[in-house]
Design a protein around this motif. Sequence first.
Motif, PDB file in Angstrom:
ATOM      1  N   LEU A   7      12.105   7.982  -1.066  1.00  0.00           N
ATOM      2  CA  LEU A   7      11.229   7.432  -0.033  1.00  0.00           C
ATOM      3  C   LEU A   7      10.817   6.005  -0.372  1.00  0.00           C
ATOM      4  O   LEU A   7      10.786   5.131   0.498  1.00  0.00           O
ATOM      5  N   ARG A   8      10.491   5.788  -1.623  1.00  0.00           N
ATOM      6  CA  ARG A   8      10.083   4.451  -2.070  1.00  0.00           C
ATOM      7  C   ARG A   8      11.202   3.441  -1.827  1.00  0.00           C
ATOM      8  O   ARG A   8      10.971   2.308  -1.404  1.00  0.00           O
ATOM      9  N   HIS A   9      12.436   3.859  -2.059  1.00  0.00           N
ATOM     10  CA  HIS A   9      13.577   2.970  -1.843  1.00  0.00           C
ATOM     11  C   HIS A   9      13.877   2.763  -0.360  1.00  0.00           C
ATOM     12  O   HIS A   9      14.405   1.717   0.017  1.00  0.00           O
ATOM     13  N   LYS A  59       8.720   5.945  10.188  1.00  0.00           N
ATOM     14  CA  LYS A  59       8.311   7.238  10.757  1.00  0.00           C
ATOM     15  C   LYS A  59       8.865   8.374   9.914  1.00  0.00           C
ATOM     16  O   LYS A  59       8.164   9.346   9.611  1.00  0.00           O
ATOM     17  N   ARG A  60      10.119   8.260   9.512  1.00  0.00           N
ATOM     18  CA  ARG A  60      10.751   9.279   8.662  1.00  0.00           C
ATOM     19  C   ARG A  60      10.020   9.385   7.323  1.00  0.00           C
ATOM     20  O   ARG A  60       9.770  10.487   6.826  1.00  0.00           O
ATOM     21  N   VAL A  61       9.655   8.250   6.749  1.00  0.00           N
ATOM     22  CA  VAL A  61       8.894   8.245   5.495  1.00  0.00           C
ATOM     23  C   VAL A  61       7.571   8.981   5.692  1.00  0.00           C
ATOM     24  O   VAL A  61       7.177   9.820   4.877  1.00  0.00           O
ATOM     25  N   ARG A  62       6.886   8.680   6.784  1.00  0.00           N
ATOM     26  CA  ARG A  62       5.582   9.299   7.050  1.00  0.00           C
ATOM     27  C   ARG A  62       5.698  10.817   7.167  1.00  0.00           C
ATOM     28  O   ARG A  62       4.923  11.552   6.552  1.00  0.00           O
ATOM     29  N   TYR A  63       6.679  11.310   7.907  1.00  0.00           N
ATOM     30  CA  TYR A  63       6.826  12.757   8.066  1.00  0.00           C
ATOM     31  C   TYR A  63       7.262  13.433   6.776  1.00  0.00           C
ATOM     32  O   TYR A  63       6.837  14.559   6.482  1.00  0.00           O
ATOM     33  N   GLU A  64       8.066  12.775   5.990  1.00  0.00           N
ATOM     34  CA  GLU A  64       8.447  13.336   4.688  1.00  0.00           C
ATOM     35  C   GLU A  64       7.225  13.407   3.774  1.00  0.00           C
ATOM     36  O   GLU A  64       7.066  14.368   3.014  1.00  0.00           O
ATOM     37  N   ARG A 105      -3.229   7.448   1.691  1.00  0.00           N
ATOM     38  CA  ARG A 105      -3.004   5.999   1.655  1.00  0.00           C
ATOM     39  C   ARG A 105      -1.582   5.664   2.101  1.00  0.00           C
ATOM     40  O   ARG A 105      -1.363   4.782   2.932  1.00  0.00           O
ATOM     41  N   ALA A 106      -0.620   6.380   1.555  1.00  0.00           N
ATOM     42  CA  ALA A 106       0.783   6.120   1.881  1.00  0.00           C
ATOM     43  C   ALA A 106       1.101   6.503   3.326  1.00  0.00           C
ATOM     44  O   ALA A 106       1.811   5.773   4.030  1.00  0.00           O
ATOM     45  N   GLN A 107       0.582   7.636   3.793  1.00  0.00           N
ATOM     46  CA  GLN A 107       0.836   8.062   5.171  1.00  0.00           C
ATOM     47  C   GLN A 107       0.273   7.062   6.170  1.00  0.00           C
ATOM     48  O   GLN A 107       0.931   6.711   7.161  1.00  0.00           O
ATOM     49  N   GLU A 108      -0.957   6.604   5.921  1.00  0.00           N
ATOM     50  CA  GLU A 108      -1.579   5.639   6.829  1.00  0.00           C
ATOM     51  C   GLU A 108      -0.811   4.317   6.845  1.00  0.00           C
ATOM     52  O   GLU A 108      -0.605   3.723   7.910  1.00  0.00           O
ATOM     53  N   ARG A 163       0.838  -1.208   0.000  1.00  0.00           N
ATOM     54  CA  ARG A 163       0.000   0.000   0.000  1.00  0.00           C
ATOM     55  C   ARG A 163       0.874   1.258   0.000  1.00  0.00           C
ATOM     56  O   ARG A 163       0.615   2.210  -0.744  1.00  0.00           O
ATOM     57  N   LEU A 164       1.903   1.259   0.834  1.00  0.00           N
ATOM     58  CA  LEU A 164       2.809   2.408   0.930  1.00  0.00           C
ATOM     59  C   LEU A 164       3.527   2.661  -0.390  1.00  0.00           C
ATOM     60  O   LEU A 164       3.523   3.775  -0.919  1.00  0.00           O
ATOM     61  N   LYS A 165       4.137   1.609  -0.930  1.00  0.00           N
ATOM     62  CA  LYS A 165       4.918   1.781  -2.155  1.00  0.00           C
ATOM     63  C   LYS A 165       4.035   2.122  -3.355  1.00  0.00           C
ATOM     64  O   LYS A 165       4.419   2.925  -4.210  1.00  0.00           O
ATOM     65  N   GLU A 166       2.837   1.539  -3.415  1.00  0.00           N
ATOM     66  CA  GLU A 166       1.915   1.855  -4.511  1.00  0.00           C
ATOM     67  C   GLU A 166       1.459   3.306  -4.437  1.00  0.00           C
ATOM     68  O   GLU A 166       1.398   4.004  -5.458  1.00  0.00           O
ATOM     69  N   GLY A 167       1.125   3.772  -3.232  1.00  0.00           N
ATOM     70  CA  GLY A 167       0.701   5.156  -3.066  1.00  0.00           C
ATOM     71  C   GLY A 167       1.798   6.132  -3.456  1.00  0.00           C
ATOM     72  O   GLY A 167       1.557   7.119  -4.153  1.00  0.00           O
ATOM     73  N   ILE A 168       3.013   5.851  -2.999  1.00  0.00           N
ATOM     74  CA  ILE A 168       4.147   6.717  -3.351  1.00  0.00           C
ATOM     75  C   ILE A 168       4.367   6.706  -4.857  1.00  0.00           C
ATOM     76  O   ILE A 168       4.612   7.742  -5.471  1.00  0.00           O
ATOM     77  N   ARG A 169       4.259   5.548  -5.490  1.00  0.00           N
ATOM     78  CA  ARG A 169       4.491   5.445  -6.937  1.00  0.00           C
ATOM     79  C   ARG A 169       3.484   6.278  -7.728  1.00  0.00           C
ATOM     80  O   ARG A 169       3.839   6.936  -8.695  1.00  0.00           O
ATOM     81  N   VAL A 170       2.223   6.249  -7.325  1.00  0.00           N
ATOM     82  CA  VAL A 170       1.210   7.055  -8.019  1.00  0.00           C
ATOM     83  C   VAL A 170       1.579   8.538  -7.930  1.00  0.00           C
ATOM     84  O   VAL A 170       1.577   9.257  -8.931  1.00  0.00           O
ATOM     85  N   ILE A 171       1.919   8.994  -6.735  1.00  0.00           N
ATOM     86  CA  ILE A 171       2.288  10.400  -6.526  1.00  0.00           C
ATOM     87  C   ILE A 171       3.551  10.733  -7.322  1.00  0.00           C
ATOM     88  O   ILE A 171       3.637  11.782  -7.978  1.00  0.00           O
ATOM     89  N   GLU A 172       4.517   9.852  -7.259  1.00  0.00           N
ATOM     90  CA  GLU A 172       5.779  10.054  -7.979  1.00  0.00           C
ATOM     91  C   GLU A 172       5.549  10.175  -9.484  1.00  0.00           C
ATOM     92  O   GLU A 172       6.080  11.082 -10.136  1.00  0.00           O
ATOM     93  N   ASP A 173       4.756   9.284 -10.037  1.00  0.00           N
ATOM     94  CA  ASP A 173       4.530   9.310 -11.485  1.00  0.00           C
ATOM     95  C   ASP A 173       3.743  10.538 -11.928  1.00  0.00           C
ATOM     96  O   ASP A 173       4.000  11.081 -13.005  1.00  0.00           O
ATOM     97  N   ILE A 174       2.809  11.004 -11.127  1.00  0.00           N
ATOM     98  CA  ILE A 174       2.093  12.241 -11.467  1.00  0.00           C
ATOM     99  C   ILE A 174       3.065  13.411 -11.486  1.00  0.00           C
ATOM    100  O   ILE A 174       3.062  14.223 -12.412  1.00  0.00           O
ATOM    101  N   ASN A 175       3.922  13.480 -10.473  1.00  0.00           N
ATOM    102  CA  ASN A 175       4.896  14.573 -10.424  1.00  0.00           C
ATOM    103  C   ASN A 175       5.937  14.452 -11.524  1.00  0.00           C
ATOM    104  O   ASN A 175       6.386  15.458 -12.070  1.00  0.00           O
TER     105      ASN A 175
END
Length: 143
Positions: free
Chosen positions: A48-50, A118-123, A94-97, A20-32
């Motif tokens: 962050l994904r890595h 935790k670092r991923v979440r705050y970033e 989704r990614a934060q949760e 869930r985390l990696k998929e959410g980050i990937r969607v955001i990353e690809d849009i950007n």
Amino acid sequence: MTNNEAGPKLFRLVDANLNRLKEGIRVIEDINRYLYDDKTVSKRLKSLRHLATVDNYLDLLSHRDIQNDVLKESVQSELKRQNLQSVLLANYKRAQEAARVLEEAFKLIDVKKSEDFKRVRYELYALEQENLTGNGERETGNG
């Protein structure tokens, strides 16, 4: 990754939330990356994904149980988005949760990894604010 107290159900929880985390980050990353041409945000998201990895990932796969997931069907609110901003917002949340669930789960397994999540979440909180309010400078790949 070991924890006898929670057993295989904990690994199932980790597997689902890591995906869930990696998929959410990937969607955001690809849009950007592809729609906004934002090199800076895309690079931060890729980092962050890595960071969102675990040792022995293949061990998690043996605990995956998609067939018995009691909430695998989509709910109405997941089926429709109003605009690109709503897609970004849904995936940030989704990614934060997921990062928070992983942070808590890894307190039982590996405290250092818990701190990584935790670092991923705050970033993600910071990136969400910049990305959705425009309070960040965009570095495009076109210049």
